[in-house]
Structures are given as C-alpha cells and as structure tokens.
Design a protein around this motif. Structure first.
Motif, PDB file in Angstrom:
ATOM      1  N   ASP A  96     -11.815   6.156 -37.229  1.00 26.42           N
ATOM      2  CA  ASP A  96     -10.991   5.892 -36.191  1.00 26.42           C
ATOM      3  C   ASP A  96     -11.545   5.263 -35.009  1.00 26.42           C
ATOM      4  OD1 ASP A  96     -12.527   8.206 -36.046  1.00 26.42           O
ATOM      5  OD2 ASP A  96     -11.066   9.451 -35.147  1.00 26.42           O
ATOM      6  N   VAL A  97     -13.009   5.266 -35.155  1.00 28.48           N
ATOM      7  CA  VAL A  97     -13.834   4.568 -33.984  1.00 28.48           C
ATOM      8  C   VAL A  97     -14.162   3.062 -33.965  1.00 28.48           C
ATOM      9  CG1 VAL A  97     -15.316   6.686 -33.449  1.00 28.48           C
ATOM     10  CG2 VAL A  97     -15.914   5.099 -35.193  1.00 28.48           C
ATOM     11  N   TYR A  98     -13.354   2.301 -34.952  1.00 30.81           N
ATOM     12  CA  TYR A  98     -13.388   1.004 -35.133  1.00 30.81           C
ATOM     13  C   TYR A  98     -12.148   0.271 -34.799  1.00 30.81           C
ATOM     14  CZ  TYR A  98     -17.598   2.490 -37.536  1.00 30.81           C
ATOM     15  OH  TYR A  98     -19.034   3.187 -37.710  1.00 30.81           O
ATOM     16  N   ASP A  99     -12.558  -0.916 -34.318  1.00 28.15           N
ATOM     17  CA  ASP A  99     -11.338  -1.874 -34.000  1.00 28.15           C
ATOM     18  C   ASP A  99     -10.219  -2.070 -35.059  1.00 28.15           C
ATOM     19  OD1 ASP A  99     -12.242  -1.957 -31.297  1.00 28.15           O
ATOM     20  OD2 ASP A  99     -13.508  -3.920 -31.796  1.00 28.15           O
ATOM     21  N   TYR A 100     -10.828  -2.020 -36.462  1.00 26.25           N
ATOM     22  CA  TYR A 100      -9.836  -2.252 -37.523  1.00 26.25           C
ATOM     23  C   TYR A 100     -10.576  -2.063 -38.717  1.00 26.25           C
ATOM     24  CZ  TYR A 100     -12.746  -6.532 -38.343  1.00 26.25           C
ATOM     25  OH  TYR A 100     -13.624  -7.346 -38.486  1.00 26.25           O
ATOM     26  N   VAL A 101      -9.922  -1.780 -39.960  1.00 25.12           N
ATOM     27  CA  VAL A 101     -10.594  -1.247 -41.005  1.00 25.12           C
ATOM     28  C   VAL A 101     -10.088  -2.116 -42.066  1.00 25.12           C
ATOM     29  CG1 VAL A 101     -10.830   0.580 -42.714  1.00 25.12           C
ATOM     30  CG2 VAL A 101     -10.565   1.298 -40.041  1.00 25.12           C
ATOM     31  N   ILE A 102     -11.226  -2.535 -42.971  1.00 26.23           N
ATOM     32  CA  ILE A 102     -10.952  -3.185 -44.463  1.00 26.23           C
ATOM     33  C   ILE A 102     -11.113  -2.320 -45.297  1.00 26.23           C
ATOM     34  CG2 ILE A 102     -11.463  -5.050 -45.842  1.00 26.23           C
ATOM     35  CD1 ILE A 102     -12.654  -6.622 -43.515  1.00 26.23           C
ATOM     36  N   GLY A 103     -10.133  -1.829 -46.042  1.00 25.86           N
ATOM     37  CA  GLY A 103     -10.265  -0.843 -47.147  1.00 25.86           C
ATOM     38  C   GLY A 103     -10.371  -1.492 -48.519  1.00 25.86           C
ATOM     39  N   SER A 104     -11.668  -1.079 -49.080  1.00 26.38           N
ATOM     40  CA  SER A 104     -12.090  -1.857 -50.152  1.00 26.38           C
ATOM     41  C   SER A 104     -12.373  -0.914 -51.413  1.00 26.38           C
ATOM     42  CB  SER A 104     -13.205  -2.786 -50.021  1.00 26.38           C
ATOM     43  OG  SER A 104     -12.985  -3.814 -49.235  1.00 26.38           O
ATOM     44  N   VAL A 105     -11.944  -1.190 -52.647  1.00 26.63           N
ATOM     45  CA  VAL A 105     -12.381  -0.361 -53.771  1.00 26.63           C
ATOM     46  C   VAL A 105     -13.627  -1.414 -54.475  1.00 26.63           C
ATOM     47  CG1 VAL A 105     -11.899   0.421 -56.116  1.00 26.63           C
ATOM     48  CG2 VAL A 105     -10.275   0.391 -54.126  1.00 26.63           C
ATOM     49  N   HIS A 106     -14.949  -0.507 -54.288  1.00 29.48           N
ATOM     50  CA  HIS A 106     -16.137  -1.309 -55.074  1.00 29.48           C
ATOM     51  C   HIS A 106     -16.737  -0.395 -56.172  1.00 29.48           C
ATOM     52  CE1 HIS A 106     -16.758  -2.564 -50.643  1.00 29.48           C
ATOM     53  NE2 HIS A 106     -16.595  -3.566 -51.267  1.00 29.48           N
ATOM     54  N   TYR A 107     -16.145   0.625 -56.180  1.00 26.59           N
ATOM     55  CA  TYR A 107     -16.418   1.817 -57.456  1.00 26.59           C
ATOM     56  C   TYR A 107     -15.153   2.313 -57.947  1.00 26.59           C
ATOM     57  CZ  TYR A 107     -21.060   1.613 -55.248  1.00 26.59           C
ATOM     58  OH  TYR A 107     -22.065   0.844 -54.719  1.00 26.59           O
ATOM     59  N   ILE A 108     -15.105   2.661 -59.136  1.00 26.00           N
ATOM     60  CA  ILE A 108     -14.073   3.461 -59.820  1.00 26.00           C
ATOM     61  C   ILE A 108     -14.700   4.660 -60.588  1.00 26.00           C
ATOM     62  CG2 ILE A 108     -12.350   1.597 -59.764  1.00 26.00           C
ATOM     63  CD1 ILE A 108     -13.083   0.946 -62.603  1.00 26.00           C
ATOM     64  N   ASN A 109     -13.909   5.661 -60.419  1.00 20.25           N
ATOM     65  CA  ASN A 109     -14.394   6.784 -61.114  1.00 20.25           C
ATOM     66  C   ASN A 109     -13.995   6.868 -62.736  1.00 20.25           C
ATOM     67  OD1 ASN A 109     -14.942   9.503 -62.059  1.00 20.25           O
ATOM     68  ND2 ASN A 109     -14.399  10.491 -59.994  1.00 20.25           N
ATOM     69  N   LEU A 110     -14.683   6.724 -63.571  1.00 19.33           N
ATOM     70  CA  LEU A 110     -14.535   6.662 -64.843  1.00 19.33           C
ATOM     71  C   LEU A 110     -15.329   7.852 -65.573  1.00 19.33           C
ATOM     72  CD1 LEU A 110     -14.959   2.678 -65.515  1.00 19.33           C
ATOM     73  CD2 LEU A 110     -12.753   4.167 -65.411  1.00 19.33           C
ATOM     74  N   GLY A 111     -14.220   8.848 -66.167  1.00 16.19           N
ATOM     75  CA  GLY A 111     -15.244   9.895 -66.723  1.00 16.19           C
ATOM     76  C   GLY A 111     -16.065  10.828 -66.010  1.00 16.19           C
ATOM     77  N   GLY A 112     -16.044  10.589 -64.619  1.00 21.51           N
ATOM     78  CA  GLY A 112     -16.699  11.365 -63.564  1.00 21.51           C
ATOM     79  C   GLY A 112     -17.865  10.688 -63.066  1.00 21.51           C
ATOM     80  N   GLU A 113     -17.961   9.496 -63.616  1.00 21.37           N
ATOM     81  CA  GLU A 113     -19.197   8.546 -63.126  1.00 21.37           C
ATOM     82  C   GLU A 113     -18.555   7.409 -62.143  1.00 21.37           C
ATOM     83  OE1 GLU A 113     -22.363   5.346 -64.891  1.00 21.37           O
ATOM     84  OE2 GLU A 113     -21.531   6.630 -66.213  1.00 21.37           O
ATOM     85  N   LEU A 114     -19.171   7.398 -61.147  1.00 20.49           N
ATOM     86  CA  LEU A 114     -18.752   5.983 -60.286  1.00 20.49           C
ATOM     87  C   LEU A 114     -19.271   4.709 -60.816  1.00 20.49           C
ATOM     88  CD1 LEU A 114     -18.867   7.207 -56.461  1.00 20.49           C
ATOM     89  CD2 LEU A 114     -16.828   7.091 -58.203  1.00 20.49           C
ATOM     90  N   CYS A 115     -18.439   4.031 -61.196  1.00 20.79           N
ATOM     91  CA  CYS A 115     -18.997   2.630 -61.704  1.00 20.79           C
ATOM     92  C   CYS A 115     -18.461   1.573 -60.982  1.00 20.79           C
ATOM     93  CB  CYS A 115     -17.974   2.408 -62.887  1.00 20.79           C
ATOM     94  SG  CYS A 115     -18.355   3.547 -64.248  1.00 20.79           S
ATOM     95  N   CYS A 116     -19.733   0.742 -60.604  1.00 21.07           N
ATOM     96  CA  CYS A 116     -19.700  -0.247 -59.480  1.00 21.07           C
ATOM     97  C   CYS A 116     -18.769  -1.270 -60.238  1.00 21.07           C
ATOM     98  CB  CYS A 116     -20.922  -0.785 -59.222  1.00 21.07           C
ATOM     99  SG  CYS A 116     -20.679  -1.933 -57.560  1.00 21.07           S
ATOM    100  N   VAL A 117     -17.730  -2.084 -59.295  1.00 19.33           N
ATOM    101  CA  VAL A 117     -16.801  -3.139 -59.952  1.00 19.33           C
ATOM    102  C   VAL A 117     -17.540  -4.339 -59.663  1.00 19.33           C
ATOM    103  CG1 VAL A 117     -14.442  -4.011 -59.445  1.00 19.33           C
ATOM    104  CG2 VAL A 117     -14.798  -1.757 -59.218  1.00 19.33           C
ATOM    105  N   ASP A 118     -18.273  -4.633 -58.865  1.00 20.23           N
ATOM    106  CA  ASP A 118     -18.799  -5.936 -58.492  1.00 20.23           C
ATOM    107  C   ASP A 118     -20.363  -6.271 -58.272  1.00 20.23           C
ATOM    108  OD1 ASP A 118     -19.048  -4.432 -56.049  1.00 20.23           O
ATOM    109  OD2 ASP A 118     -18.684  -6.282 -54.735  1.00 20.23           O
ATOM    110  N   LEU A 119     -20.951  -5.588 -59.435  1.00 19.87           N
ATOM    111  CA  LEU A 119     -22.382  -5.497 -59.361  1.00 19.87           C
ATOM    112  C   LEU A 119     -22.857  -6.685 -60.484  1.00 19.87           C
ATOM    113  CD1 LEU A 119     -25.132  -4.274 -58.175  1.00 19.87           C
ATOM    114  CD2 LEU A 119     -24.982  -3.011 -59.939  1.00 19.87           C
ATOM    115  N   SER A 120     -22.391  -6.766 -61.509  1.00 17.67           N
ATOM    116  CA  SER A 120     -22.702  -7.811 -62.142  1.00 17.67           C
ATOM    117  C   SER A 120     -21.819  -7.647 -63.507  1.00 17.67           C
ATOM    118  CB  SER A 120     -24.309  -7.754 -62.967  1.00 17.67           C
ATOM    119  OG  SER A 120     -24.226  -6.485 -63.659  1.00 17.67           O
ATOM    120  N   ALA A 121     -21.621  -8.858 -64.283  1.00 10.87           N
ATOM    121  CA  ALA A 121     -20.512  -8.885 -65.442  1.00 10.87           C
ATOM    122  C   ALA A 121     -21.363  -7.947 -66.413  1.00 10.87           C
ATOM    123  CB  ALA A 121     -20.827 -10.275 -66.098  1.00 10.87           C
ATOM    124  N   GLN A 122     -22.443  -7.612 -66.512  1.00  9.04           N
ATOM    125  CA  GLN A 122     -23.124  -6.777 -67.618  1.00  9.04           C
ATOM    126  C   GLN A 122     -22.689  -5.139 -66.998  1.00  9.04           C
ATOM    127  OE1 GLN A 122     -24.475  -8.011 -70.365  1.00  9.04           O
ATOM    128  NE2 GLN A 122     -23.972  -5.902 -71.111  1.00  9.04           N
TER     129      GLN A 122
END
Ligand SMILES: [Zn+2]
Ligand SMILES: [Zn+2]
Length: 276
Positions: A96-122
């Motif tokens: 709430d202290v920012y002029d605006y917020v961009i909301g982004s999903v960079h990680y998804i929870n798969l089986g309890g592990e946070l997996c990065c969506v945009d790190l590498s194809a591998q």
C-alpha cells in the motif's frame, strides 16, 4: 502519432536494486533524454523464499523506495517519476506504500516446491518432468491457476506478463499453445481477472532480451480482452536504460490486429485512454 504518445510512458522498469543493469538515476536520465513524460519504477519485491530476481531484504526494498522518492523530487520539473513495485504472488510484503502495483507470477507451487517459471527452458522442462508427469499442459494449468489468483494475492493494479510461461517457447517448444486444453486454462484465468478492475500489460521485455519476437500476452488472449472490453497498457519490463520503450511499435501493430481499440497510458495528469 499514437506511437509517439505511447512511447512517452513506461511503468515497468527494473534497476540494480534487483536484476536490472543500471542505477535508478541512470534510468531517469535516459528517460529524460528520450523525451519521456512518465517513468514508473517497478522493482521486484522481496520474498522470503529463495529468489534470483527480487530485492534481497526488506531493508533493501525500503532503500529502493527512498531512492525513487529522492529522484522524484530532484527531477520533478523534468519528468513524472512513480514508485511502483512488481509484487511477486508469493511475496506477501505490504504494497500500500507504492504508487501502483504490478502483480506477477514468477513461481508456481508444484508438489510443495516453488518452481521458477522464467529462469530457463531447462528449469521448466525439469519441473514438468518432476512434478507434472511429463505433461506440459498440467504445468500450464498450475501456472494459469496461480495467475487467476494474482489480483487477490498481490492487490495489483496491473497484471504482469500474463503468459510468462511461454518465455522460452520460440527456441524450445515446451508448450503447444494451440492445444485446446492450454487455451482453456489460459482463458479461464483471463476471464477470472477480467471480472476485476485490473489492467493487463502488454509486455515487450522478452523481446528486448532476445527471447521472443512478440509481446505477452499472445493474440488469442488479446482478442478475448478486446471482446470483453478489458484494459491494456504498454510496458517494456526494461532491465536496461536503452530499453524503456523497446518494441512498442511491434506491440501496437499486434494490438490493432487483435481488435484492441485503445490503450491506457499514464500521463503527467493520470491515466489516459488513447485510441489506436
Ligand atoms: Zn516479472
Ligand atoms: Zn519485471
């Protein structure tokens, strides 16, 4: 003419407070040189889970805010500077202290592990193998389910890079984006967000960095936004001062071809809807 107006403003900008190349002040000077009216910073929020992108501590995030406010004051007569945040959906730090917020999903929870969506194809391929039984569509469903919740998770004004999971798809075909199950998962997330008062960014960041030749979201999603009269804005997701409006010309052509009639742009006096 429209392109000229649209390249006066960008609200998605990174600096060396996180994974950007330049200092915030270097970026401000580049924006002034380029004749821009509005520059919004949107550094990656801190989050407690290991992250390769975010600011490294809550204190660092505080310093970021102080620096942007310092620049806001110094350069007030030359450019309008906004202090935003790119809030990761797993971050949880107050926004709430920012002029605006961009909301982004960079990680998804798969089986309890946070997996990065945009790190590498591998990284993506490994996660599909490990957690999704080798089915890319199962991964895509998990991603889009997280995106559908991004407004409630981040209280965002702008939805960041809607289909980020396709970042590597041009070079490494991971997802069949013509598969009806893929399209259904994406459209369900989009429809959920279209119910809210959010703006979808058309994000050219992966074009500047050579991963893609077109912006996010894909035309199929842009057409749905057009049909449902949703709002879009153009953002560069710039990680270097040279890229503050990179690819806006290409994005504008794609928007027109997708039936989008206008683009919201931040001006010195607030949001303005520009017919394209
Ligand atoms: Zn992002
Ligand atoms: Zn970003």
């Amino acid at each position: 003419m429209n392109l000229q107006l649209l390249t006066k403003s960008n609200l998605h900008t990174h600096t060396d407070f996180a994974d950007g190349k330049n200092t915030a002040e270097e970026v401000v000077l580049a924006a002034i040189d380029a004749g821009m009216d509005v520059l919004g910073f949107s550094e990656h929020s801190f989050h407690a889970n290991p992250t390769v992108f975010g600011m490294q501590s809550p204190e660092r995030q505080q310093e970021y805010k102080q620096e942007i406010y310092r620049l806001k004051n110094i350069y007030a007569d030359r450019i309008k500077i906004l202090c935003g945040i790119e809030q990761d959906s797993h971050s949880g730090i107050p926004t709430d202290v920012y002029d605006y917020v961009i909301g982004s999903v960079h990680y998804i929870n798969l089986g309890g592990e946070l997996c990065c969506v945009d790190l590498s194809a591998q990284t993506t391929l490994n996660a599909i193998k490990m957690h999704c039984g080798g089915d890319p569509i199962a991964y895509a469903k998990a991603y889009f389910e997280a995106v559908a919740r991004v407004e409630s998770d981040t209280q965002c004004d702008i939805v960041g890079h809607f289909d980020l999971l396709t970042k590597f798809n041009e070079r490494t075909a991971i997802f069949d984006t013509s598969d009806p199950r893929y399209i259904k998962a994406g459209l369900e997330a989009l429809d959920a967000l279209l119910e809210k008062e959010v703006i979808f960014e058309v994000n050219t960041g992966a074009m500047a960095r050579g991963y893609r030749t077109t912006p996010y979201p894909a035309p199929i999603f842009l057409r749905r936004i057009a049909e449902k009269r949703g709002n879009v804005t153009l953002n560069a997701d710039a990680h270097r001062k040279e890229y503050l409006t990179y690819g806006f010309d290409t994005a504008l052509q794609i928007l027109k071809a997708s039936g989008i009639g206008s683009v919201l742009t931040m001006t010195k006096v607030g949001w303005k809807n520009i017919a394209i």
